[in-house]
Design an enzyme around this catalytic site. Sequence first.
Site, PDB file in Angstrom:
ATOM      1  N   VAL A 116       0.826  -1.211   0.000  1.00 51.56           N
ATOM      2  CA  VAL A 116       0.000   0.000   0.000  1.00 51.56           C
ATOM      3  C   VAL A 116       0.858   1.258   0.000  1.00 51.56           C
ATOM      4  O   VAL A 116       0.679   2.155  -0.811  1.00 51.56           O
ATOM      5  CB  VAL A 116      -0.939   0.003   1.224  1.00 51.56           C
ATOM      6  CG1 VAL A 116      -1.695   1.336   1.321  1.00 51.56           C
ATOM      7  CG2 VAL A 116      -1.911  -1.157   1.150  1.00 51.56           C
ATOM      8  N   ARG A 143       1.060 -13.489   2.623  1.00 51.31           N
ATOM      9  CA  ARG A 143       0.361 -13.237   3.881  1.00 51.31           C
ATOM     10  C   ARG A 143      -1.010 -13.899   3.910  1.00 51.31           C
ATOM     11  O   ARG A 143      -1.823 -13.718   3.017  1.00 51.31           O
ATOM     12  CB  ARG A 143       0.196 -11.728   4.106  1.00 51.31           C
ATOM     13  CG  ARG A 143       1.472 -11.005   4.490  1.00 51.31           C
ATOM     14  CD  ARG A 143       1.245  -9.527   4.627  1.00 51.31           C
ATOM     15  NE  ARG A 143       0.879  -8.915   3.357  1.00 51.31           N
ATOM     16  CZ  ARG A 143       0.525  -7.636   3.224  1.00 51.31           C
ATOM     17  NH1 ARG A 143       0.450  -6.856   4.290  1.00 51.31           N
ATOM     18  NH2 ARG A 143       0.229  -7.141   2.041  1.00 51.31           N
ATOM     19  N   THR A 148      -2.665  -4.367   9.331  1.00 52.22           N
ATOM     20  CA  THR A 148      -3.527  -4.582  10.489  1.00 52.22           C
ATOM     21  C   THR A 148      -4.002  -6.036  10.450  1.00 52.22           C
ATOM     22  O   THR A 148      -5.085  -6.332   9.944  1.00 52.22           O
ATOM     23  CB  THR A 148      -4.727  -3.614  10.490  1.00 52.22           C
ATOM     24  OG1 THR A 148      -5.281  -3.541   9.157  1.00 52.22           O
ATOM     25  CG2 THR A 148      -4.315  -2.234  10.931  1.00 52.22           C
ATOM     26  N   CYS A 192      -6.680  -8.851   3.430  1.00 51.96           N
ATOM     27  CA  CYS A 192      -7.889  -8.021   3.424  1.00 51.96           C
ATOM     28  C   CYS A 192      -9.155  -8.847   3.650  1.00 51.96           C
ATOM     29  O   CYS A 192      -9.722  -8.848   4.734  1.00 51.96           O
ATOM     30  CB  CYS A 192      -7.996  -7.257   2.101  1.00 51.96           C
ATOM     31  SG  CYS A 192      -6.763  -5.958   1.921  1.00 51.96           S
TER      32      CYS A 192
END
Length: 420
Positions: free
Chosen positions: A12, A327, A81, A256
């Site tokens: 990002v 991830r 996060t 996400c």
Amino acid sequence: MKKIAVVGLGYVGLPLAVAFGEKRDVVGFDINAKRIADLKDGVDFTREVSSEELAASPGLSFTDSPDGIRDCQLYIVTVPTPIDEFKSPDLTPLVKASESVGKVLKQGDIVIYESTVYPGATEEVCVPVLEKVSGLSFNQDFYAGYSPERINPGDKEHRVTTIMKVTSGSTPAIADEVDALYADIITAGTHKASSIKVAEAAKVIENTQRDLNIALMNELSMIFSRLKIDTHEVLAAAGTKWNFLPFKPGLVGGHCIGVDPYYLTHKAQAIGYHPEIILSGRRVNDNMGPYAAAELVKAMIKAGHTIAHASVLVMGFTFKENCPDLRNTRVIDVVKELQDFGCNVDITDCWADNAEAEHEYAVSLVDKPQSGHYDAVLLAVPHREYAALSSGELRGYMKENGVLFDLKGVLPMGEADLRL
């Protein structure tokens, strides 16, 4: 033209820093010294930004020291996060990033968060950290904004500047300034939300909606399997209606879609509401790896294979195609389940980094799978290199009666022995 610091240079942060660096002075900050050294050499391991694009961003510099961002006035935080082992939000990276920013925060500065969080997290978690470390007062000495990231890793069509950006600020004036900041680089336009909480909520439900739609497809796939109907054939027929949504069954991983719904459900439970539909969808999607492995084992048994010590080749290990990001990949669930059945599993991935796979999942990747060796081949992630292979080329890795499992249905109808 205030100087910008982008805190966190992953999938990002880096594209955002490059985009701003074409217009003004930007410092990209990351605590990973190797990452900074690579970027200074023009190398991006995420493959999101080319060396040419880095060179075409004259205002961009890099640092791994907090002192390197001390003279900035705008701080954009783009750290991960994740969730912990109990599927609860892990805000540690966000808190640590806020502490780093708090040490250099000055009168009049603005801190903008892009990380996905539950509604209220920016003002309830991040702002108090900034106040404590800096000794400054929120909305008097410094201000905050929230503009959720919408990066789609591996997507070369939808880039940071061509995706509409939701913006917000802690006061009306700051909301205007944050919106104008992003409008300077976002060609697709901006949408100014009325509050930080609205912007936070908008982001977290985007991926929750996708998660639920995929969960429906996965549940339909399990139903149609029992009815001996091909799911993709059903979806092709249903898709002829103009308003049928084109979702497909599959593994739901990544940083996400497989994570964000747990941020929303965490907050919902904290305020006394137990979400039913969201968590139900998560359960369905979290169980797809073991389900896919069990379906492959059943197909192998029917083909006459002895499962104990059977050799299986898994092609693709990243969480999605044409992307090196490992991830939260759910391919690992399929691998572990096959190993529990007693299979010997080789994993190959032309995009993934072997060292990262070993560090994160304790598995090693195979560079060159053996021809004619495997009892089954599972096409798990259809990278363009794998999608370009014919079914005959894929079967070349297998024994004569091997089972070809096309997990995402990329091969033409009838060319694989099994698909979701």
